[in-house]
Motif scaffolding. Sequence first.
Motif, mmCIF file in Angstrom:
data_model
loop_
_atom_site.group_PDB
_atom_site.id
_atom_site.type_symbol
_atom_site.label_atom_id
_atom_site.label_comp_id
_atom_site.label_asym_id
_atom_site.label_seq_id
_atom_site.Cartn_x
_atom_site.Cartn_y
_atom_site.Cartn_z
ATOM 1 N N UNK A 361 0.874 -1.175 0.000
ATOM 2 C CA UNK A 361 0.000 0.000 0.000
ATOM 3 C C UNK A 361 0.909 1.222 0.000
ATOM 4 N N UNK A 362 0.616 2.183 -0.877
ATOM 5 C CA UNK A 362 1.541 3.313 -0.975
ATOM 6 C C UNK A 362 1.219 4.405 0.060
ATOM 7 N N UNK A 363 1.968 5.473 0.004
ATOM 8 C CA UNK A 363 1.796 6.518 1.033
ATOM 9 C C UNK A 363 0.497 7.300 0.875
ATOM 10 N N UNK A 364 -0.243 7.027 -0.209
ATOM 11 C CA UNK A 364 -1.581 7.631 -0.339
ATOM 12 C C UNK A 364 -2.639 6.696 0.213
ATOM 13 N N UNK A 365 -2.217 5.493 0.618
ATOM 14 C CA UNK A 365 -3.186 4.513 1.087
ATOM 15 C C UNK A 365 -3.733 3.657 -0.049
ATOM 16 N N UNK A 366 -3.152 3.782 -1.226
ATOM 17 C CA UNK A 366 -3.619 2.989 -2.376
ATOM 18 C C UNK A 366 -2.742 1.769 -2.591
ATOM 19 N N UNK A 367 -3.337 0.760 -3.194
ATOM 20 C CA UNK A 367 -2.591 -0.456 -3.512
ATOM 21 C C UNK A 367 -1.534 -0.109 -4.565
ATOM 22 N N UNK A 368 -0.320 -0.562 -4.376
ATOM 23 C CA UNK A 368 0.702 -0.260 -5.392
ATOM 24 C C UNK A 368 0.445 -1.114 -6.634
ATOM 25 N N UNK A 369 0.773 -0.544 -7.783
ATOM 26 C CA UNK A 369 0.563 -1.287 -9.030
ATOM 27 C C UNK A 369 1.901 -1.826 -9.538
ATOM 28 N N UNK A 370 2.936 -1.663 -8.738
ATOM 29 C CA UNK A 370 4.282 -2.080 -9.130
ATOM 30 C C UNK A 370 4.878 -2.873 -7.977
ATOM 31 N N UNK A 371 5.930 -3.593 -8.281
ATOM 32 C CA UNK A 371 6.602 -4.405 -7.258
ATOM 33 C C UNK A 371 7.329 -3.510 -6.251
ATOM 34 N N UNK A 372 7.283 -3.900 -4.994
ATOM 35 C CA UNK A 372 8.112 -3.250 -3.972
ATOM 36 C C UNK A 372 8.867 -4.372 -3.254
ATOM 37 N N UNK A 373 9.691 -3.986 -2.312
ATOM 38 C CA UNK A 373 10.347 -5.009 -1.482
ATOM 39 C C UNK A 373 11.395 -5.777 -2.277
ATOM 40 N N UNK A 374 12.309 -6.340 -1.555
ATOM 41 C CA UNK A 374 13.346 -7.157 -2.180
ATOM 42 C C UNK A 374 13.442 -8.419 -1.346
ATOM 43 N N UNK A 375 13.409 -9.539 -1.995
ATOM 44 C CA UNK A 375 13.661 -10.789 -1.263
ATOM 45 C C UNK A 375 15.171 -10.911 -1.197
ATOM 46 N N UNK A 376 15.675 -11.006 0.010
ATOM 47 C CA UNK A 376 17.122 -11.009 0.158
ATOM 48 C C UNK A 376 17.553 -12.327 0.777
ATOM 49 N N UNK A 377 18.636 -12.861 0.307
ATOM 50 C CA UNK A 377 19.102 -14.128 0.836
ATOM 51 C C UNK A 377 20.590 -14.252 0.549
ATOM 52 N N UNK A 378 21.227 -15.175 1.214
ATOM 53 C CA UNK A 378 22.645 -15.361 0.955
ATOM 54 C C UNK A 378 23.333 -16.153 2.043
ATOM 55 N N UNK A 379 24.564 -16.437 1.789
ATOM 56 C CA UNK A 379 25.424 -17.225 2.682
ATOM 57 C C UNK A 379 26.844 -16.758 2.398
ATOM 58 N N UNK A 380 27.750 -17.001 3.299
ATOM 59 C CA UNK A 380 29.127 -16.583 3.004
ATOM 60 C C UNK A 380 29.734 -17.364 1.838
ATOM 61 N N UNK A 381 30.571 -16.628 1.075
ATOM 62 C CA UNK A 381 31.423 -17.316 0.098
ATOM 63 C C UNK A 381 32.634 -17.801 0.850
ATOM 64 N N UNK A 382 33.277 -18.887 0.512
ATOM 65 C CA UNK A 382 33.051 -19.640 -0.686
ATOM 66 C C UNK A 382 31.983 -20.733 -0.509
ATOM 67 N N UNK A 383 31.479 -20.926 0.716
ATOM 68 C CA UNK A 383 30.494 -21.997 0.943
ATOM 69 C C UNK A 383 29.325 -21.899 -0.027
#
Length: 545
Positions: A361-383
Amino acid sequence: MSLSTINPTNTKAWKALQNHYKTIKNKHLKDLFTQSPERAETFSIQWNDFYVDYSKNRIDETTKTLLIDLAKEVQLDKAIQSYFRGEVINETERRSVLHTALRVPATSNITIDDSDIVPEITIIKDKIKSFSDQIINGTLKGYSNKSFTDIVNIGIGGSDLGPLMVTESLEYYKNHLNIHYISNVDGDHVHQNLKKLNPETTLFIIVSKSFETQETLTNALTARKWFIKNASENNINKHFVAVSSNTSKAIDFGIDSDNIFPLWDWVGGRFSIWSAVGLSISLSVGYENFEALLEGGYEMDEHFRTTNFEENIPIILGMLSIWYANFFEVESEAVIPYSQYLHRLPAYLQQAIMESNGKSVDRNGDKTTYQTGTIIWGEPGTNAQHAFFQLIHQGTKLIPAEFIGFKQSLFEDKDHHDKLMANFFAQTEALMDGKDATDVLKSLVSENLSTEKIKQLTPFKVFEGNKPTTTILIDKLTPKSLGSLISLYEQRIFVQGIVWNIFSYDQWGVELGKQLATKILSEIDNSEVFEHDSSTKSLLKHYLN
Ligand code: F6P
């Protein structure tokens, strides 16, 4: 309303980026490098002990210009000022967002409701320092007059992940104290830890901004019971301290008011390591190192606040995430620290990034029509290379990856470090270049394989390349550089939230599950299952039988 409410998709820059994307999407990074051999210089930033190379991203100079135009069109500059000035930018909770105030020099002046908050921050820092010093040097003792050997941080989410990540990251700098973190309401977590501890020499820090979190209160009560069983109720004040903005709840729990380290409502849980929530960090590495962490954070804040957008690390990296999320429509990003010490960084970033910008929901209170957020993941290299890199190299999904490495290792074992860093550099080169059929053919021919075998194997050995990476190369892992790195991510979150026109500093999405859990717990307690869908009902019946 202190933040703009501009729908980014209605800006001129967004439309231009949509068109520009069509010209970039089929270009190979390898070709971009051939066309502009000076690309690494154009798309890199040297700042203090950080060298940030973003040249292996699928951009050209027009992309950068348009991304910066977008940031300007949504009034990022004004938003930055509102943020650092302490305006109420967390509008849905009616709060300022001022974790940045926790790392300013004591001589600064930051005013909320006509009062300067820096002096009260300084008082708490002095309390953290004096408490840490006395525990570390053994002058503050437990009920049987023994010095403390073990510190247990009981908290969850921002009251756990940040201090845990930093303590692990700075393990090289730690002193003799053993630091433990108990977070999960899973009783096995608390009991497994208590089993190893001696009540005479253990100090518990109950960390909860709200002092209402089910997991933390349950674990704290269990720890308290365990302690009383071995010591006595009168000794609690020597062994339990709390960090909270809800002082009265902490007192009700039985914590001595002198043992409460306060927290302000303008510090969000996931941004709270810089406050007394970082007490376990200060105990683990000493107050001077904790101060150095704050200093590193402050320096990155100043870079972010004062540098032009073109050379501004959090802005450039934040806008790159937007480029991939909204134009390439990538679903996730990987963070790969080439340092075993940073093994909890991805988990910490998951909360910081996903709890902040996972909004629709955007700052106007409306549903966003575009993607937000980032799915983040990871582990140390070199593993990580031996685990999921296959998918990044040859899978069907585009996953921009961030590589974080250090020029120097802490134990200075050159043999190991050169091998580690050779992998660090090789991976970003391989992800970019790939290996085409001609090169695959050449290597297979040199292996003396039959023509038929070569034909059969070739498609499996081709790497398309063109996988974007950003490299953050830092001189050395120190409390200060870690502080700058964390602040870099915090400020990126802000940048992305502003562009996406969302509120990054609330977290209403975590409430519903909590409420349902309370309701279900009372059903479990009474062995009575009420109205639910047939799946939940049947699962509960299985559990109760
Ligand atoms: O459930 C999410 C959350 O509210 C986080 O935002 C927060 O860091 C965590 O719970 C713990 O909250 P508290 O510090 O109030 O116990």
